[in-house]
Design an enzyme around this catalytic site. Structure first.
Site, mmCIF file in Angstrom:
data_model
loop_
_atom_site.group_PDB
_atom_site.id
_atom_site.type_symbol
_atom_site.label_atom_id
_atom_site.label_comp_id
_atom_site.label_asym_id
_atom_site.label_seq_id
_atom_site.Cartn_x
_atom_site.Cartn_y
_atom_site.Cartn_z
ATOM 1 N N CYS A 1 -7.522 -6.086 4.509
ATOM 2 C CA CYS A 1 -8.816 -5.827 5.140
ATOM 3 C C CYS A 1 -9.926 -6.676 4.531
ATOM 4 C CB CYS A 1 -9.164 -4.352 5.054
ATOM 5 S SG CYS A 1 -8.924 -3.709 3.406
ATOM 6 N N HIS B 1 0.808 -1.233 0.000
ATOM 7 C CA HIS B 1 0.000 0.000 0.000
ATOM 8 C C HIS B 1 0.839 1.281 0.000
ATOM 9 C CE1 HIS B 1 -3.284 -2.648 0.281
ATOM 10 N NE2 HIS B 1 -2.913 -3.109 1.470
HETATM 11 C C1 LIG Z 1 -5.850 -9.136 7.953
HETATM 12 C C2 LIG Z 1 -5.520 -7.677 7.912
HETATM 13 C C3 LIG Z 1 -6.539 -6.744 7.863
HETATM 14 C C4 LIG Z 1 -6.221 -5.385 7.834
HETATM 15 N N1 LIG Z 1 -7.253 -4.484 7.774
HETATM 16 C C5 LIG Z 1 -6.981 -3.174 7.694
HETATM 17 C C6 LIG Z 1 -8.030 -2.224 7.551
HETATM 18 O O1 LIG Z 1 -9.213 -2.577 7.491
HETATM 19 N N2 LIG Z 1 -7.705 -0.908 7.502
HETATM 20 C C7 LIG Z 1 -6.404 -0.486 7.552
HETATM 21 O O2 LIG Z 1 -6.155 0.729 7.473
HETATM 22 N N3 LIG Z 1 -5.382 -1.364 7.694
HETATM 23 C C8 LIG Z 1 -5.648 -2.692 7.756
HETATM 24 N N4 LIG Z 1 -4.627 -3.595 7.884
HETATM 25 C C9 LIG Z 1 -3.244 -3.102 8.022
HETATM 26 C C10 LIG Z 1 -2.646 -2.817 6.652
HETATM 27 O O3 LIG Z 1 -2.741 -3.958 5.840
HETATM 28 C C11 LIG Z 1 -1.190 -2.397 6.786
HETATM 29 O O4 LIG Z 1 -1.117 -1.270 7.611
HETATM 30 C C12 LIG Z 1 -0.637 -2.080 5.412
HETATM 31 O O5 LIG Z 1 -0.525 -3.261 4.656
HETATM 32 C C13 LIG Z 1 0.719 -1.404 5.473
HETATM 33 O O6 LIG Z 1 1.162 -1.189 4.170
HETATM 34 P P1 LIG Z 1 2.711 -1.092 3.831
HETATM 35 O O7 LIG Z 1 2.802 -0.920 2.359
HETATM 36 O O8 LIG Z 1 3.352 -0.087 4.703
HETATM 37 O O9 LIG Z 1 3.345 -2.476 4.299
HETATM 38 P P2 LIG Z 1 3.075 -3.982 3.902
HETATM 39 O O10 LIG Z 1 1.669 -4.187 3.510
HETATM 40 O O11 LIG Z 1 3.616 -4.797 5.014
HETATM 41 O O12 LIG Z 1 3.967 -4.205 2.591
HETATM 42 C C14 LIG Z 1 5.354 -4.254 2.615
HETATM 43 C C15 LIG Z 1 5.844 -4.719 1.263
HETATM 44 O O13 LIG Z 1 7.263 -4.728 1.271
HETATM 45 C C16 LIG Z 1 7.747 -5.922 0.686
HETATM 46 N N5 LIG Z 1 9.080 -6.181 1.280
HETATM 47 C C17 LIG Z 1 9.387 -6.278 2.594
HETATM 48 N N6 LIG Z 1 10.706 -6.474 2.767
HETATM 49 C C18 LIG Z 1 11.243 -6.498 1.531
HETATM 50 C C19 LIG Z 1 12.573 -6.669 1.045
HETATM 51 N N7 LIG Z 1 13.599 -6.841 1.872
HETATM 52 N N8 LIG Z 1 12.773 -6.670 -0.296
HETATM 53 C C20 LIG Z 1 11.732 -6.496 -1.155
HETATM 54 N N9 LIG Z 1 10.470 -6.314 -0.749
HETATM 55 C C21 LIG Z 1 10.225 -6.311 0.562
HETATM 56 C C22 LIG Z 1 6.688 -6.962 1.041
HETATM 57 O O14 LIG Z 1 6.723 -8.069 0.147
HETATM 58 C C23 LIG Z 1 5.399 -6.149 0.923
HETATM 59 O O15 LIG Z 1 4.866 -6.187 -0.379
HETATM 60 C C24 LIG Z 1 -4.886 -4.969 7.888
HETATM 61 C C25 LIG Z 1 -3.853 -5.909 7.931
HETATM 62 C C26 LIG Z 1 -4.171 -7.257 7.925
HETATM 63 C C27 LIG Z 1 -3.059 -8.264 7.934
#
Ligand SMILES: Cc1cc2nc3c(=O)[nH]c(=O)nc-3n(C[C@H](O)[C@H](O)[C@H](O)COP(=O)(O)OP(=O)(O)OC[C@H]3O[C@@H](n4cnc5c(N)ncnc54)[C@H](O)[C@@H]3O)c2cc1C
Ligand SMILES: NC(=O)c1ccc[n+]([C@@H]2O[C@H](COP(=O)([O-])OP(=O)(O)OC[C@H]3O[C@@H](n4cnc5c(N)ncnc54)[C@H](O)[C@@H]3O)[C@@H](O)[C@H]2O)c1
Length: 445
Positions: free
Chosen positions: A43, A11
């Site tokens: 979510c 995201h």
């Molecule tokens: C079941 C569930 C329900 C949720 N429901 C909600 C909701 O209703 N509302 C809400 O606001 N939030 C919700 N969340 C929380 C939300 O999903 C997270 O806050 C959000 O995914 C964060 O996004 P991000 O991109 O920061 O990190 P992440 O989604 O953790 O993505 C990190 C990315 O980095 C990549 N990555 C990591 N390390 C490396 C590396 N060394 N090299 C290459 N790639 C790498 C991973 O593969 C991944 O694609 C929910 C989470 C879960 C698990």
């Protein structure tokens, strides 16, 4: 051409990449992600597992192809294992073991979070599941097809645990929900709101087991989980879900960037880390919390998107300051909707605020309107500064949009006294002339 490298394309990463590609065609964007998919909406996982939606198809809004069509170079299934911050080089390894090295002018870290792993005996048994990735949900759904999986124990009654407890119940499983804390949702709501959710879960047949510490998991001769042992009880389990929170995935930042107390990457309001050419966004970084007026860690997709947009503009040289967040959140379980923002009364007291709250329960619409339900609103404020610190709303009505006005109030430091006379429209189809916002606020002494 200046090159911006993004590590992690869920995201946060997707928001940053799209912002750059849309607004700055003169920048080169290179992306690494270790997963095989992009933009999975976690979510929707509970909706998918609980069969409220037919497939996961709609749970993605981006892809490698979409990003590449817009001009990015994307390495999927390529894990970054090292960053040479001095020479500005990123080292990745693809699924075939090939090493890929890319340089950068600006780097955006969007490596997200990882589910907390409890260090207990039996955690490696079969059918002990984490639920974060698309692949996790796929695995759980496949396993649920096995009719022998009857008893599901969910450990952690936070947002994921409660949503999944509902989903497993919808799949007609026996569901036990265990938490170390004395209730579900302790991180988000005060006691009387939590009681509404606990009652709701209980009424739908979920076995609630609070104030219990997980000690170990036991298995059979095939290494499949069979029992959950806590300090007070033991439960039969054919599947165990571990959902006890997230930790920031900041391994790549260690030894170079400044970290927060929980190891999240410390950023300023421009999402810039302690290295001026490196930005961190989403779950791997900190965020400014307007309710406590301090840096905090709040893992939400909404924050990931917003911080991604902010980092993208700054990395491209156009200054954009983030405005902080209130940690606004919501949940909807068996028709009970609850939303909250800012501080609960309990947390405000713990943090040393001179906290007080006002609460009001009333029908959403006038009594003569059919299909009408009670709404309970609590507003938390500081008795001395009068600043609104938080709010919680619960109802079977869709009250979700109401919380945003409190989110703005906290952000803009509105006092409870100013809120008393806020202009709120009235139409019987929607609400009452004596609105519960006004009625609650008028109660503030
Ligand atoms: C079941 C569930 C329900 C949720 N429901 C909600 C909701 O209703 N509302 C809400 O606001 N939030 C919700 N969340 C929380 C939300 O999903 C997270 O806050 C959000 O995914 C964060 O996004 P991000 O991109 O920061 O990190 P992440 O989604 O953790 O993505 C990190 C990315 O980095 C990549 N990555 C990591 N390390 C490396 C590396 N060394 N090299 C290459 N790639 C790498 C991973 O593969 C991944 O694609 C929910 C989470 C879960 C698990
Ligand atoms: N609707 C939403 O907005 C939504 C939905 C799902 C997830 N999320 C976000 O994703 C993140 C992760 O969610 P989550 O549910 O894993 O975390 P959470 O913080 O919401 O809940 C974790 C729960 O685990 C409990 N716990 C901690 N250690 C324990 C232990 N050893 N034994 C038993 N229980 C223990 C805590 O008391 C808490 O109730 C959160 O930031 C959450 O806000 C949001």
């Amino acid at each position: 051409m200046e090159k911006i490298l993004v590590i992690g394309a869920n995201h946060g990463g997707t928001a940053a990449i799209n912002t750059i590609l849309t607004n700055y065609p003169n920048k080169k964007v290179v992306v690494f992600d270790k997963n095989s998919n992009i933009s999975f909406l976690g979510c929707g996982m509970a909706l998918w597992i609980g069969k409220q939606i037919d497939s996961a198809e709609g749970l993605f809004y981006s892809s490698k192809e979409k990003l590449e069509n817009n001009g990015a170079k994307v390495y999927m299934e390529t894990e970054v294992f090292h960053i040479d911050y001095i020479n500005k080089l990123v080292y990745g390894r693809d699924k075939n073991g090939n090493e890929i090295i890319e340089d950068y002018d600006k780097l955006i870290l969007s490596t997200g979070s990882l589910p907390i792993e409890l260090n207990i005996p039996g955690k490696e048994l079969e059918n002990v599941q984490f639920v974060k990735l698309y692949q996790h949900a796929e695995d759980v759904i496949k396993k649920l097809e096995n009719k022998k999986i009857k008893n599901v124990v969910v450990v952690g009654a936070g947002y994921i645990g409660v949503e999944l407890a509902e989903a497993f119940k919808r799949c007609e499983k026996n569901v036990t929900l265990v938490d170390l804390a004395s209730s579900s949702l302790t991180g988000y709501y005060d006691e009387n709101f939590r009681d509404l959710m606990n009652e709701n879960l209980k009424n739908h047949g979920i076995n609630l087991r609070f104030s219990e510490k997980l000690l170990k998991l036991e298995g059979n001769e095939n290494n499949q989980v069979t029992k959950v042992i806590t300090d007070k009880n033991e439960y039969d389990a054919d599947m165990v879900i571990l959902a006890v929170g997230f930790i920031p995935n900041s391994k790549l930042a260690q030894d170079h960037l400044k970290l927060f107390k929980n190891n999240a990457i410390l950023v300023n309001s421009y999402q810039q880390t302690s290295d001026k050419d490196v930005y961190a966004i989403g779950d791997c970084g900190t965020i400014y919390d307007n309710a406590i007026e301090e840096v905090n860690y709040i893992a939400l997709a909404t924050n990931a998107v917003r911080t991604g947009i902010v980092a993208a503009h700054n990395a491209c040289g156009i200054e954009l300051e983030g405005i902080g967040v209130q940690g606004s959140n919501g949940i909807s379980i068996f028709g009970l909707n609850m939303v909250s923002t800012g501080l609960t009364y309990e947390r405000a007291l713990k943090l040393g605020f001179n906290a007080e709250y006002v609460e009001h329960t009333d029908l959403q619409k006038p009594g003569f309107i059919k299909n009408n339900n009670d709404v309970t609103l609590r507003i938390v404020y500081d008795k001395i500064s009068r600043r609104i610190l938080g709010a919680q709303i619960a109802s079977k009505e869709d009250i979700s949009m109401g919380i945003h006005v409190f989110s703005l109030a906290i952000q803009e430091k509105v006092t409870i006294d100013k809120f008393k006379l806020l202009d709120i429209f009235f139409l019987p189809h929607f609400n009452q002339p004596y609105n519960y916002f006004t009625m609650a606020a008028l109660g503030a002494k």
